[in-house]
Scaffold this active site. Structure first.
Site, PDB file in Angstrom:
ATOM      1  N   SER A   1       0.827  -1.207   0.000  1.00 20.88           N
ATOM      2  CA  SER A   1       0.000   0.000   0.000  1.00 20.88           C
ATOM      3  C   SER A   1       0.863   1.260   0.000  1.00 20.88           C
ATOM      4  O   SER A   1       1.581   1.514  -0.944  1.00 20.88           O
ATOM      5  CB  SER A   1      -0.962  -0.035   1.190  1.00 20.88           C
TER       6      SER A   1
ATOM      7  N   ASP B   1      -5.878   2.002  -4.085  1.00 18.69           N
ATOM      8  CA  ASP B   1      -7.144   1.718  -3.405  1.00 18.69           C
ATOM      9  C   ASP B   1      -7.586   2.906  -2.546  1.00 18.69           C
ATOM     10  O   ASP B   1      -8.726   2.945  -2.093  1.00 18.69           O
ATOM     11  CB  ASP B   1      -7.065   0.433  -2.571  1.00 18.69           C
TER      12      ASP B   1
ATOM     13  N   ASP C   1      -0.999   1.210  -4.654  1.00 19.44           N
ATOM     14  CA  ASP C   1      -1.871   0.136  -5.158  1.00 19.44           C
ATOM     15  C   ASP C   1      -3.252   0.652  -5.524  1.00 19.44           C
ATOM     16  O   ASP C   1      -4.161  -0.125  -5.801  1.00 19.44           O
ATOM     17  CB  ASP C   1      -1.959  -1.026  -4.169  1.00 19.44           C
TER      18      ASP C   1
ATOM     19  N   ASP D   1      -2.728   6.158  -4.068  1.00 20.33           N
ATOM     20  CA  ASP D   1      -1.548   5.533  -3.466  1.00 20.33           C
ATOM     21  C   ASP D   1      -1.013   4.426  -4.382  1.00 20.33           C
ATOM     22  O   ASP D   1      -1.618   4.130  -5.423  1.00 20.33           O
ATOM     23  CB  ASP D   1      -1.853   5.047  -2.049  1.00 20.33           C
TER      24      ASP D   1
END
Length: 563
Positions: free
Chosen positions: A145, A305, A303, A301
């Site tokens: 993340s 999400d 990834d 961010d």
């Protein structure tokens, strides 16, 4: 040095699996007792968030051997459930993410499990979508993340597209513990592809994901012409392709992308801590926002999400908190769907217990049912699943958590920055037609419902000593002294004990166990304390009436922790 630590160290040092270079790396640690202990004193904990850690050799580090070991445990778990299971796999832009994703696919396929893997980096929500679309039994995404560049992680999903439940994660962990670190099936990738056991996820799945998210449009271009000027940064992560594709399809043509942060780069050279909640990560985006005189900046961010949002308020950048974006989206979705007569008869929304309680106040007026769940978007996904099982999924209108995670798309069961970017852009565009910024609208909501302020304060404690210190602090927050420090505690929720303690009685939380303490103060303010599940941090979530009270409570918590 502890005998068990030394045994683990020597097991790796003498393993035939390691390359000569890897053995030389470990040999160089000889005599460095502290570093050996950091790497081998424990194993990375596998939980509902999977694994996350610093990339290096060792059992307490992220590396291909730990990935293989965890995947063998997952394979054993799946084979206990079903004869021919399948798994979808995705990854972000981090260093070694592609390598780790392929290693996971190889182990699964070597165990006879069909592995579908995206051909390129993809947002985490695209993996959640693929699990459901391909009717897989599980999913894996390799990501850490928003952690710094030295971290990576490994998250597992169930067949419903949600991150694994506590029960499933515990069962996988039990299987992992049964096998040795190097007792893993691992055939050649090409032979497994030739057998059809590893298959690249087709472009059809990507297109279906974009189409599904595009259906979340709250207001059409025809009803609200696209006049918004938008700045965007993917923070060198996985968001660029999906975010720009969906914005263009929705009619947004003026999109300025931060050039230094456009392309995937696991070193994150211009944002060492690529967290869209933090001003430091948004510096280049804000610079572009003001230079181009765009209306808003959206950051996703690594990834993709979660999102960060910055408003250009007459030439001054104002960073909105995750709670503020959640408040605005909740109001906007309700307002627009009511105007368009698409609001369900009994609308239902979900928030986590650490997210702004202002939503609860708003929901009473809007007649929207609010479900409060533990931190972790899987719990929001569970609420959608339960509605689905009752045939009531159309009641769901919105879910959010204060750490910048949002979702309206029922085809995805994790927070979705692509979905959220679409909605935030449409919302800012809608209010621009009214000559308002998102900040202007937020002030209207505060004036109407109350001047509620929120803050998330993180306290970082590194290493094994830090881990133990966080444990002790959680004990301290369950003691009497903190109540005396705060002074106006009405009742306390201890979510590890699953009870809410009043002066004269106690009530169940009706939630799963979680290491969280929430102080309900007189007047409706709250303070929630929990250790992070993914970082070496203790987090305090403060919800107060007015900025003065917010600062007062933050100072009291600082002093109690000793900061």
């Amino acid at each position: 040095m502890d005998k068990n630590i030394l045994e683990k160290y020597n097991e790796w040092l003498n393993s035939n699996e390691l390359s000569l270079e890897e053995k030389e790396e470990l040999s160089a640690l000889s005599g460095n007792k502290k570093e050996i202990a950091e790497r081998f004193s424990t194993d990375l904990e596998f939980g509902t968030g999977g694994l996350r850690g610093i990339m290096a050799l060792g059992t307490n580090r992220m590396n291909k051997y730990v990935i293989r070991h965890a995947t063998q445990g997952l394979a054993n778990y799946l084979l206990n459930q079903k004869n021919q299971p399948s798994v979808a796999i995705g990854h972000d832009s981090r260093n070694h993410s592609r390598e780790y994703a392929i290693e996971a696919a190889i182990v699964l396929a070597s165990n006879g499990i069909k592995a579908y893997i995206y051909k390129e980096l993809m947002p985490t929500p695209a993996l959640s979508f693929a699990v459901r679309y391909l009717k897989c039994d599980a999913g894996i995404v390799v990501t850490a993340s928003h952690n710094p560049k030295m971290y990576n992680g490994y998250k597992c999903y169930g067949s419903d597209g949600c991150q694994m439940t506590d029960t499933s994660a515990n069962a996988v962990f039990a299987e992992i513990q049964k096998i040795g670190m190097f007792d893993v099936k691992h055939d050649s990738e090409q032979s497994l592809r030739d057998k059809g056991l590893i298959e690249t996820i087709s472009d059809e799945v990507f297109e279906a994901y974009i189409t599904s998210d595009l259906k979340q449009s709250a207001i059409s271009e025809k009803a609200s012409s696209r006049i918004l000027n938008l700045a965007y940064t993917p923070l060198n992560g996985a968001g660029y392709k999906c975010v720009t594709t969906i914005l263009n399809k929705d009619g947004f043509k003026h999109i300025d992308v931060v050039p230094e942060q456009k392309d995937p780069d696991g070193n994150f050279p211009t944002a060492p801590y690529p967290n869209p909640e933090m001003k430091e990560a948004l510096t280049l985006g804000i610079k572009l926002l003001i230079e181009k005189n765009d209306d808003i900046l959206i950051a996703t961010d690594p990834d993709s999400d979660r999102i960060g949002v910055v408003v250009n308020q007459n030439g001054q950048p104002i960073i909105l908190t995750g709670n503020e974006v959640g408040i605005l989206l909740f109001d906007f979705i309700y307002k627009v769907r009511k105007e368009q007569k698409t609001l369900p008869a009994n609308p239902f929304a979900v928030k986590t217990i650490v997210s702004s309680d202002m939503v609860n106040v708003m929901a009473k007026e809007y007649n929207v049912e609010i479900a409060e769940v533990l931190t972790g978007f899987k719990y929001i996904g569970e609420q959608i699943l339960w509605l689905e099982q009752k045939g009531d999924e159309d009641r769901y209108i919105f879910g959010f958590e204060e750490s910048c995670g949002y979702l309206t798309n029922k085809d995805v069961r994790d927070k979705d920055a692509v979905n959220a970017t679409l909605l935030v852009a449409e919302m800012a565009n809608y209010y621009k037609h009214e000559s308002k910024t998102l900040y202007d609208k937020l002030q209207e909501l505060y004036k109407k419902f109350g001047d509620y302020k929120t803050a998330t304060v993180s306290y970082e404690f590194q290493g094994l000593e830090g881990k133990e210190h966080i444990k002790q602090l959680m004990i301290d927050f369950r003691g009497q002294k903190i109540k005396e420090v705060l002074g106006n505690v009405d009742h306390v929720g201890d979510y590890l004990e699953q009870k809410i303690y009043f002066n004269d009685h106690e009530e169940p939380t009706n939630l799963p166990k979680s290491n969280v303490v929430k102080f309900f103060l007189k007047g409706g303010e709250t303070i929630t304390i929990r250790p992070s599940g993914t970082e070496p941090k203790l987090k305090a979530y403060v919800f107060a009436l007015g900025q003065d009270n917010l600062e007062k409570y933050k100072k009291l918590i600082d002093e109690f922790i000793g900061k």
